[in-house]
Design an enzyme around this catalytic site. Structure first.
Site, PDB file in Angstrom:
ATOM      1  NE  ARG A  59      -1.532  -2.363   2.792  1.00  0.00           N
ATOM      2  CZ  ARG A  59      -1.626  -3.644   2.438  1.00  0.00           C
ATOM      3  NH1 ARG A  59      -2.709  -4.063   1.878  1.00  0.00           N
ATOM      4  NH2 ARG A  59      -0.656  -4.502   2.692  1.00  0.00           N
ATOM      5  CB  THR A  60       3.405   2.522   2.371  1.00  0.00           C
ATOM      6  OG1 THR A  60       2.617   2.017   3.452  1.00  0.00           O
ATOM      7  CG2 THR A  60       3.990   3.857   2.753  1.00  0.00           C
ATOM      8  CE  LYS A  87      26.914  -5.624  -5.977  1.00  0.00           C
ATOM      9  NZ  LYS A  87      26.981  -4.676  -7.093  1.00  0.00           N
ATOM     10  NE  ARG A 109       7.040   0.662   5.031  1.00  0.00           N
ATOM     11  CZ  ARG A 109       5.810   0.139   5.009  1.00  0.00           C
ATOM     12  NH1 ARG A 109       5.639  -1.123   4.686  1.00  0.00           N
ATOM     13  NH2 ARG A 109       4.762   0.875   5.312  1.00  0.00           N
ATOM     14  CG  HIS A 137       3.347   3.739   8.736  1.00  0.00           C
ATOM     15  ND1 HIS A 137       3.499   4.609   7.660  1.00  0.00           N
ATOM     16  CD2 HIS A 137       2.868   2.575   8.212  1.00  0.00           C
ATOM     17  CE1 HIS A 137       3.144   3.990   6.553  1.00  0.00           C
ATOM     18  NE2 HIS A 137       2.763   2.763   6.858  1.00  0.00           N
TER      19      HIS A 137
HETATM   20  N1   CP Z   1      -0.346  -0.068   5.905  1.00  0.00           N
HETATM   21  C1   CP Z   1       0.859  -0.335   5.364  1.00  0.00           C
HETATM   22  O1   CP Z   1       1.892   0.270   5.710  1.00  0.00           O
HETATM   23  O2   CP Z   1       0.851  -1.319   4.415  1.00  0.00           O
HETATM   24  P1   CP Z   1       2.122  -1.769   3.569  1.00  0.00           P
HETATM   25  O3   CP Z   1       3.076  -2.448   4.507  1.00  0.00           O
HETATM   26  O4   CP Z   1       1.579  -2.684   2.503  1.00  0.00           O
HETATM   27  O5   CP Z   1       2.750  -0.537   2.980  1.00  0.00           O
END
Ligand code: CP
Length: 316
Positions: A59-60, A87, A109, A137
């Site tokens: 999603r993100t 590496k 991320r 998040h």
């Molecule tokens: N909600 C969320 O962060 O989903 P993903 O891990 O798929 O990005």
């Protein structure tokens, strides 16, 4: 033009309520844009954005990329798998090399809490935290609160319970900060082993009984058990925080039967990915109580707003 109080989005903790309201009001405009037949605006033309994903995402990652493309930004995508990280290249070296290609904004991320903060202190581009380990998040919390605001309007004194693996959830922490700043009353619910000891310091009450929790709330936010962050014992076996998934589902899984016992209607949310039949049954996830897919839709508009505001461009 109104501005955010920060040039990075590292977490919700240091945002002001005015920042959050500015993001929501900007996202309202972008939501209108993405529902037009032509969904693209030139707002970030000539801005280059790098999406760095050192951890899996559906999603993100897709939502940021769509948001960037709808704003006409130039986009480069990086995944740790298949890169020179294997590496032995460090985070700073990896990102410095990407920035040498003239990148203006970095979306990252990373599995390590604090990775986004660390990066913001060492490079010149604006950093957006797309999830850093168990820390925060922020765009998930913003899209969650935006979705509640869309449903209820003013969120003051609304009651939200966050259910599940609070101890390993960056979504829970960011939501607690965001919802409290918007005047929402927040409780958490889950097995004692998955409720962190510091939770009361965040001004949050704990309810161990799911039926009591949903009887109290207007919104139940159901979370996944984060097995990938629960660690291993000295023999390499997964640490167990409850006896079995079946027992967890019996005590903390949300079912239609549970909802039908309430003499009111509540809203069901989930950040995804869902484990159907564990934290939420399929018939609840797909029911009229659920706004799970609205959350996903709103993710694009909210991320457009964050990218736009951090880039410092005016609306065109
Ligand atoms: N909600 C969320 O962060 O989903 P993903 O891990 O798929 O990005």
């Amino acid at each position: 033009m109104e501005k955010l109080s920060t040039r990075h989005l590292l977490g919700i903790k240091h945002l002001t309520r005015q920042d959050i309201e500015l993001i929501f009001n900007t996202a309202d405009n972008f939501k209108e844009v993405i529902n037009r037949p032509i969904k693209k605006v030139p707002s970030l033309r000539d801005t280059t954005i790098a999406n760095l994903f050192f951890e899996n995402s559906t999603r993100t990652k897709l939502s940021f990329e769509l948001a960037e493309k709808r704003l006409s930004a130039d986009v480069v995508n990086f995944s740790a798998s298949g890169s020179s990280v294997s590496k032995g290249e460090t985070l700073i070296d990896t990102v410095s090399n990407i920035l040498a290609m003239k990148v203006d904004v970095v979306v990252m991320r990373h599995p390590n809490p604090g990775a986004a903060v660390f990066l913001s202190r060492n490079i010149s581009a604006s950093i957006i935290n797309a999830g850093d380990g168990t820390h925060e998040h922020p765009t998930q919390a913003l899209l969650d609160a935006f979705s509640m605001r869309e449903k209820y309007g003013d969120l003051t004194n609304k009651k939200v319970v966050i259910v599940g693996d609070i101890a390993h959830s960056r979504v829970a922490i960011s939501n607690i900060y965001c919802l409290q700043k918007m005047g929402v009353k927040v409780k958490v619910c889950g097995p004692p082993t998955l409720i962190p000891k510091y939770i009361h310091a965040l001004g949050v009450e704990v309810e161990y009984n799911l039926d009591e929790a949903i009887a109290w709330c207007d919104v139940a936010m159901m979370l996944r058990i984060q097995l990938e962050r629960q660690g291993a014992d000295y023999e390499g076996n997964q640490v167990k925080y409850f006896p079995s998934i079946r027992e967890y589902a019996n005590l903390y899984g949300l079912t239609l039967e549970r909802l039908h016992k309430l003499n009111k209607r509540i809203t069901i949310m989930h950040p995804g990915p869902i484990n159907r039949g564990v934290e939420v049954s399929s018939d609840v996830a797909d029911s009229e109580h659920s706004i799970i897919l609205n959350q996903v839709e709103n993710g694009v508009a909210v991320r457009m707003a964050v990218l736009y505001l951090l880039s410092g461009r005016n609306l065109e």
